[in-house]
Motif scaffolding. Structure first.
Motif, PDB file in Angstrom:
ATOM      1  N   MET A   1      -9.127   0.596   3.623  1.00 42.59           N
ATOM      2  CA  MET A   1      -8.094   0.991   4.554  1.00 42.59           C
ATOM      3  C   MET A   1      -7.258   2.087   3.886  1.00 42.59           C
ATOM      4  O   MET A   1      -6.852   1.952   2.741  1.00 42.59           O
ATOM      5  N   THR A   2      -6.998   3.151   4.619  1.00 37.64           N
ATOM      6  CA  THR A   2      -6.181   4.250   4.094  1.00 37.64           C
ATOM      7  C   THR A   2      -4.701   3.938   4.285  1.00 37.64           C
ATOM      8  O   THR A   2      -4.327   3.017   5.017  1.00 37.64           O
ATOM      9  N   ILE A   3      -3.874   4.738   3.646  1.00 35.95           N
ATOM     10  CA  ILE A   3      -2.427   4.578   3.807  1.00 35.95           C
ATOM     11  C   ILE A   3      -2.050   4.736   5.281  1.00 35.95           C
ATOM     12  O   ILE A   3      -1.265   3.950   5.816  1.00 35.95           O
ATOM     13  N   GLU A   4      -2.617   5.726   5.946  1.00 37.58           N
ATOM     14  CA  GLU A   4      -2.317   5.959   7.359  1.00 37.58           C
ATOM     15  C   GLU A   4      -2.734   4.771   8.228  1.00 37.58           C
ATOM     16  O   GLU A   4      -1.989   4.336   9.113  1.00 37.58           O
ATOM     17  N   GLU A   5      -3.923   4.247   7.989  1.00 38.19           N
ATOM     18  CA  GLU A   5      -4.402   3.094   8.763  1.00 38.19           C
ATOM     19  C   GLU A   5      -3.499   1.876   8.543  1.00 38.19           C
ATOM     20  O   GLU A   5      -3.163   1.160   9.486  1.00 38.19           O
ATOM     21  N   PHE A   6      -3.113   1.654   7.281  1.00 37.67           N
ATOM     22  CA  PHE A   6      -2.241   0.532   6.995  1.00 37.67           C
ATOM     23  C   PHE A   6      -0.878   0.714   7.657  1.00 37.67           C
ATOM     24  O   PHE A   6      -0.331  -0.220   8.241  1.00 37.67           O
ATOM     25  N   ALA A   7      -0.333   1.927   7.590  1.00 39.92           N
ATOM     26  CA  ALA A   7       0.971   2.198   8.194  1.00 39.92           C
ATOM     27  C   ALA A   7       0.939   1.920   9.691  1.00 39.92           C
ATOM     28  O   ALA A   7       1.850   1.280  10.232  1.00 39.92           O
ATOM     29  N   THR A   8      -0.091   2.377  10.355  1.00 38.59           N
ATOM     30  CA  THR A   8      -0.214   2.153  11.795  1.00 38.59           C
ATOM     31  C   THR A   8      -0.274   0.660  12.102  1.00 38.59           C
ATOM     32  O   THR A   8       0.449   0.159  12.966  1.00 38.59           O
ATOM     33  N   PHE A   9      -1.119  -0.067  11.379  1.00 38.47           N
ATOM     34  CA  PHE A   9      -1.235  -1.511  11.583  1.00 38.47           C
ATOM     35  C   PHE A   9       0.098  -2.205  11.318  1.00 38.47           C
ATOM     36  O   PHE A   9       0.560  -3.024  12.106  1.00 38.47           O
ATOM     37  N   ALA A  35       3.154  12.268  -0.635  1.00 35.98           N
ATOM     38  CA  ALA A  35       3.114  12.287  -2.095  1.00 35.98           C
ATOM     39  C   ALA A  35       1.731  11.966  -2.650  1.00 35.98           C
ATOM     40  O   ALA A  35       1.324  12.535  -3.663  1.00 35.98           O
ATOM     41  N   LEU A  36       1.025  11.051  -2.009  1.00 34.79           N
ATOM     42  CA  LEU A  36      -0.238  10.561  -2.566  1.00 34.79           C
ATOM     43  C   LEU A  36      -1.476  11.013  -1.818  1.00 34.79           C
ATOM     44  O   LEU A  36      -2.589  10.879  -2.308  1.00 34.79           O
ATOM     45  N   GLY A  37      -1.300  11.485  -0.603  1.00 40.77           N
ATOM     46  CA  GLY A  37      -2.439  11.806   0.237  1.00 40.77           C
ATOM     47  C   GLY A  37      -2.852  10.570   1.019  1.00 40.77           C
ATOM     48  O   GLY A  37      -2.358   9.470   0.789  1.00 40.77           O
ATOM     49  N   ASN A  38      -3.734  10.741   1.948  1.00 43.04           N
ATOM     50  CA  ASN A  38      -4.183   9.623   2.780  1.00 43.04           C
ATOM     51  C   ASN A  38      -5.381   8.944   2.117  1.00 43.04           C
ATOM     52  O   ASN A  38      -6.486   8.962   2.630  1.00 43.04           O
ATOM     53  N   ILE A  39      -5.128   8.364   0.961  1.00 40.89           N
ATOM     54  CA  ILE A  39      -6.213   7.776   0.174  1.00 40.89           C
ATOM     55  C   ILE A  39      -6.425   6.308   0.534  1.00 40.89           C
ATOM     56  O   ILE A  39      -5.570   5.680   1.164  1.00 40.89           O
ATOM     57  N   GLN A  40      -7.554   5.790   0.121  1.00 43.27           N
ATOM     58  CA  GLN A  40      -7.841   4.372   0.291  1.00 43.27           C
ATOM     59  C   GLN A  40      -6.884   3.575  -0.603  1.00 43.27           C
ATOM     60  O   GLN A  40      -6.740   3.890  -1.788  1.00 43.27           O
ATOM     61  N   ILE A  41      -6.256   2.570  -0.055  1.00 41.14           N
ATOM     62  CA  ILE A  41      -5.281   1.791  -0.807  1.00 41.14           C
ATOM     63  C   ILE A  41      -5.927   1.130  -2.019  1.00 41.14           C
ATOM     64  O   ILE A  41      -5.343   1.105  -3.099  1.00 41.14           O
ATOM     65  N   ARG A  42      -7.122   0.629  -1.865  1.00 38.42           N
ATOM     66  CA  ARG A  42      -7.765  -0.073  -2.991  1.00 38.42           C
ATOM     67  C   ARG A  42      -8.101   0.852  -4.146  1.00 38.42           C
ATOM     68  O   ARG A  42      -8.352   0.392  -5.250  1.00 38.42           O
ATOM     69  N   THR A  43      -8.116   2.169  -3.922  1.00 35.27           N
ATOM     70  CA  THR A  43      -8.405   3.107  -4.999  1.00 35.27           C
ATOM     71  C   THR A  43      -7.136   3.718  -5.592  1.00 35.27           C
ATOM     72  O   THR A  43      -7.223   4.605  -6.434  1.00 35.27           O
ATOM     73  N   LEU A  44      -5.992   3.228  -5.172  1.00 35.34           N
ATOM     74  CA  LEU A  44      -4.709   3.771  -5.608  1.00 35.34           C
ATOM     75  C   LEU A  44      -4.454   3.418  -7.078  1.00 35.34           C
ATOM     76  O   LEU A  44      -4.233   2.261  -7.415  1.00 35.34           O
ATOM     77  N   PRO A  45      -4.481   4.425  -7.961  1.00 33.01           N
ATOM     78  CA  PRO A  45      -4.270   4.146  -9.380  1.00 33.01           C
ATOM     79  C   PRO A  45      -2.786   3.944  -9.704  1.00 33.01           C
ATOM     80  O   PRO A  45      -1.904   4.470  -9.029  1.00 33.01           O
ATOM     81  N   THR A  46      -2.525   3.198 -10.756  1.00 33.59           N
ATOM     82  CA  THR A  46      -1.164   2.916 -11.189  1.00 33.59           C
ATOM     83  C   THR A  46      -0.389   4.206 -11.453  1.00 33.59           C
ATOM     84  O   THR A  46       0.798   4.301 -11.141  1.00 33.59           O
ATOM     85  N   ALA A  47      -1.050   5.193 -11.987  1.00 35.61           N
ATOM     86  CA  ALA A  47      -0.391   6.466 -12.290  1.00 35.61           C
ATOM     87  C   ALA A  47       0.165   7.116 -11.023  1.00 35.61           C
ATOM     88  O   ALA A  47       1.236   7.723 -11.053  1.00 35.61           O
ATOM     89  N   LYS A  48      -0.542   6.995  -9.916  1.00 38.86           N
ATOM     90  CA  LYS A  48      -0.067   7.549  -8.645  1.00 38.86           C
ATOM     91  C   LYS A  48       1.165   6.789  -8.155  1.00 38.86           C
ATOM     92  O   LYS A  48       2.097   7.378  -7.617  1.00 38.86           O
ATOM     93  N   ILE A  49       1.174   5.480  -8.329  1.00 36.83           N
ATOM     94  CA  ILE A  49       2.326   4.679  -7.926  1.00 36.83           C
ATOM     95  C   ILE A  49       3.539   5.073  -8.765  1.00 36.83           C
ATOM     96  O   ILE A  49       4.639   5.253  -8.232  1.00 36.83           O
ATOM     97  N   ASP A  50       3.351   5.238 -10.057  1.00 36.74           N
ATOM     98  CA  ASP A  50       4.437   5.664 -10.932  1.00 36.74           C
ATOM     99  C   ASP A  50       4.951   7.042 -10.545  1.00 36.74           C
ATOM    100  O   ASP A  50       6.159   7.293 -10.538  1.00 36.74           O
ATOM    101  N   SER A  51       4.039   7.934 -10.205  1.00 38.73           N
ATOM    102  CA  SER A  51       4.418   9.280  -9.774  1.00 38.73           C
ATOM    103  C   SER A  51       5.251   9.224  -8.496  1.00 38.73           C
ATOM    104  O   SER A  51       6.265   9.922  -8.371  1.00 38.73           O
TER     105      SER A  51
END
Length: 65
Positions: A1-9, A35-51
């Motif tokens: 699920m992407t960030i956009e899909e999750f947001a909509t749900f 900030a992160l792009g519409n990436i798959q949530i499960r592939t979201l690295p910790t470094a991106k969250i920190d950023s």
């Protein structure tokens, strides 16, 4: 699920929440996606969250937010 899909749900399945809260949540999801792009949530690295956290702090968000 992407960030956009999750947001909509997420935004469509919050009964009893005020319009103001939904608007704030939608703005937060837009910032996250910008900030992160519409990436798959499960592939979201910790470094991106920190950023993302650093971006929010630089924009004036409080650390607990």
């Amino acid at each position: 699920m992407t960030i956009e899909e999750f947001a909509t749900f997420y935004l469509e399945h919050r009964p009893g929440i005020s319009k103001w809260t939904l608007k704030k949540d939608a703005l937060s999801f837009n910032l996250l996606q910008d900030a992160l792009g519409n990436i798959q949530i499960r592939t979201l690295p910790t470094a991106k969250i920190d950023s993302f956290s650093k971006i929010c702090l630089a924009r004036g968000a409080k650390p607990q937010t």
